[in-house]
Design an enzyme around this catalytic site. Structure first.
Site, short mmCIF file in Angstrom:
data_model
loop_
_atom_site.label_atom_id
_atom_site.label_comp_id
_atom_site.label_asym_id
_atom_site.label_seq_id
_atom_site.Cartn_x
_atom_site.Cartn_y
_atom_site.Cartn_z
N ARG A 102 0.88 -1.18 0.00
CA ARG A 102 0.00 0.00 0.00
C ARG A 102 0.91 1.22 0.00
O ARG A 102 1.73 1.39 0.91
CB ARG A 102 -0.90 0.01 1.24
N HIS A 129 -7.55 0.91 -6.20
CA HIS A 129 -7.79 0.12 -4.97
C HIS A 129 -8.51 -1.17 -5.39
O HIS A 129 -9.68 -1.40 -5.05
CB HIS A 129 -8.61 0.92 -3.97
N GLN A 132 -10.30 -3.72 -2.87
CA GLN A 132 -11.57 -3.22 -2.33
C GLN A 132 -12.70 -3.43 -3.32
O GLN A 132 -13.81 -3.84 -2.95
CB GLN A 132 -11.45 -1.73 -1.98
N ASP A 219 -17.17 7.61 -1.14
CA ASP A 219 -15.90 7.51 -0.40
C ASP A 219 -15.62 8.88 0.21
O ASP A 219 -16.28 9.88 -0.13
CB ASP A 219 -14.78 7.09 -1.39
N CYS A 259 -16.24 1.90 1.22
CA CYS A 259 -15.05 1.09 1.51
C CYS A 259 -14.57 1.24 2.95
O CYS A 259 -13.89 0.35 3.46
CB CYS A 259 -13.93 1.44 0.53
N ARG A 287 -13.53 -8.41 2.24
CA ARG A 287 -12.10 -8.19 1.95
C ARG A 287 -11.32 -9.46 2.26
O ARG A 287 -10.44 -9.89 1.51
CB ARG A 287 -11.55 -7.02 2.81
N1 NVA Z 1 -9.88 6.81 -1.26
C1 NVA Z 1 -9.47 6.42 0.07
C2 NVA Z 1 -9.71 4.97 0.29
C3 NVA Z 1 -9.35 4.47 1.66
C4 NVA Z 1 -9.59 3.01 1.84
C5 NVA Z 1 -8.00 6.74 0.27
O1 NVA Z 1 -7.21 6.53 -0.66
O2 NVA Z 1 -7.64 7.23 1.33
N1 CP Z 2 -11.12 0.13 2.84
C1 CP Z 2 -9.84 0.04 3.24
O1 CP Z 2 -8.92 -0.19 2.43
O2 CP Z 2 -9.66 0.23 4.57
P1 CP Z 2 -8.27 0.43 5.32
O3 CP Z 2 -7.71 1.75 4.85
O4 CP Z 2 -8.62 0.41 6.77
O5 CP Z 2 -7.35 -0.69 4.93
#
Ligand code: NVA
Ligand code: CP
Length: 305
Positions: A102, A129, A132, A219, A259, A287
């Site tokens: 990540r 992502h 997800q 989101d 998500c 997930r």
């Molecule tokens: N769009 C959000 C998703 C978090 C799971 C981010 O990138 O922070």
């Molecule tokens: N939805 C998701 O990816 O959650 P986290 O950021 O908690 O991993």
């Protein structure tokens, strides 16, 4: 250099393979699948951003499949002190059997995958992502029976989630209506490819996106790494709020997905996310199941279909 199969975006799987993944994930959810194809293997999880769901689902999932998961952050590994991605990739490659990352730049995950001969899985970048969206699709399949012929309404930022939704619509042929403010559209190349299907549209008014939709999803307004834009984004997204009045315009049996983490009172009201149409807890649970399917296929030789 990379020889194994990676999962960096939804499009890394064919349509048939995606259907196979969902069938496998369903067997994992019901408990029918009890194999441990990763016995004796190690799985590195590199988190350059915070996480609750991704970390726990990958760590528990890898353990359930028999692997030893390693949780790595910039505080612990030399990446945080400037060691190159390519060097880190070549070292991990020689010690583990699969890697989840990540991070911020999607190019970093691509570089990591190029330098690693074990499977690399994208646990979120600024661009995508995909794990997800697999979980979201599994949730739609679980609650609506299928995603084929359905309409998904995306409300808000054209961010990593929106891009992965576009890829999913491209591969799976459901209808996707994105309502994004001017200047916050999805990635132009990803959107254009999805729009070429004739089933993906971009609108400006959330009411147009949700009309008759089977799934309403949104989101946060500011993603990880955009915290300093929060105030400016709050202004741009003020009309992009999923509340009960907006849900009323969707199909009567429509479900709501997010998500998570969510900001109640911003992109979604408490009455919707905590209401009868919300499926966000099953979505989070999925997930685990769908990522176990991905790991079993990429690292454990589990066939698809
Ligand atoms: N769009 C959000 C998703 C978090 C799971 C981010 O990138 O922070
Ligand atoms: N939805 C998701 O990816 O959650 P986290 O950021 O908690 O991993």
């Amino acid at each position: 250099m990379s020889t194994e199969r990676d999962f960096l975006a939804i499009t890394d799987f064919s349509t048939d393979e995606l259907h196979g993944l969902f069938a496998l994930a369903d067997r994992m959810r019901t408990g029918e699948y009890r194999a441990r194809p990763l016995e004796g293997k190690a799985f590195a999880m590199l988190f350059m951003k915070a996480s609750t769901r991704t970390r726990v689902s990958f760590e528990v999932g890898a353990w359930q499949l028999g692997a030893h998961p390693l949780f790595l952050t910039p505080r612990d590994v030399q990446l945080g002190r400037g060691e190159a991605m390519s060097d880190t990739a070549r070292v991990l490659d020689r010690m583990v059997d699969g890697i989840m990352i990540r991070t911020f730049a999607h190019a970093d995950v691509e570089e990591f995958a190029r330098y690693s001969s074990v499977p690399v899985i994208n646990g979120l970048t600024d661009l995508q992502h995909p794990c997800q969206i697999l979980a979201d699709l599994l949730t739609i399949r679980q609650h609506l029976g299928t995603f084929e012929g359905k309409t998904v309404a995306w409300i808000g930022d054209g961010n990593n989630m929106a891009n992965s939704w576009c890829d999913a619509a491209f591969r799976l042929g459901f209808s996707l209506r994105l309502a994004c403010p001017m200047g916050y559209e999805p990635d132009a190349t990803i959107l254009a490819r999805a729009q070429a299907t004739g089933r993906v549209t971009l609108v400006r008014d959330p009411h147009d996106a949700v009309a008759g939709a089977d799934v309403v999803t949104t989101d946060v307004w500011a993603s990880m790494g955009q915290e300093e834009e929060q105030a400016q984004r709050a202004t741009a997204f003020a009309a992009f709020h999923v509340n009960a009045a907006l849900m009323q315009r969707a199909a009567s049996d429509a479900i709501f997905l997010h998500c998570l983490p969510a900001h109640r009172g911003e992109e979604v009201s408490a009455e919707v996310i905590d209401g009868a149409q919300s499926r966000v807890w099953d979505e989070a649970a999925n997930r685990l199941h769908v990522q176990k399917a991905v790991m079993a296929v990429l690292m454990g030789g589990e066939p698809l279909g």
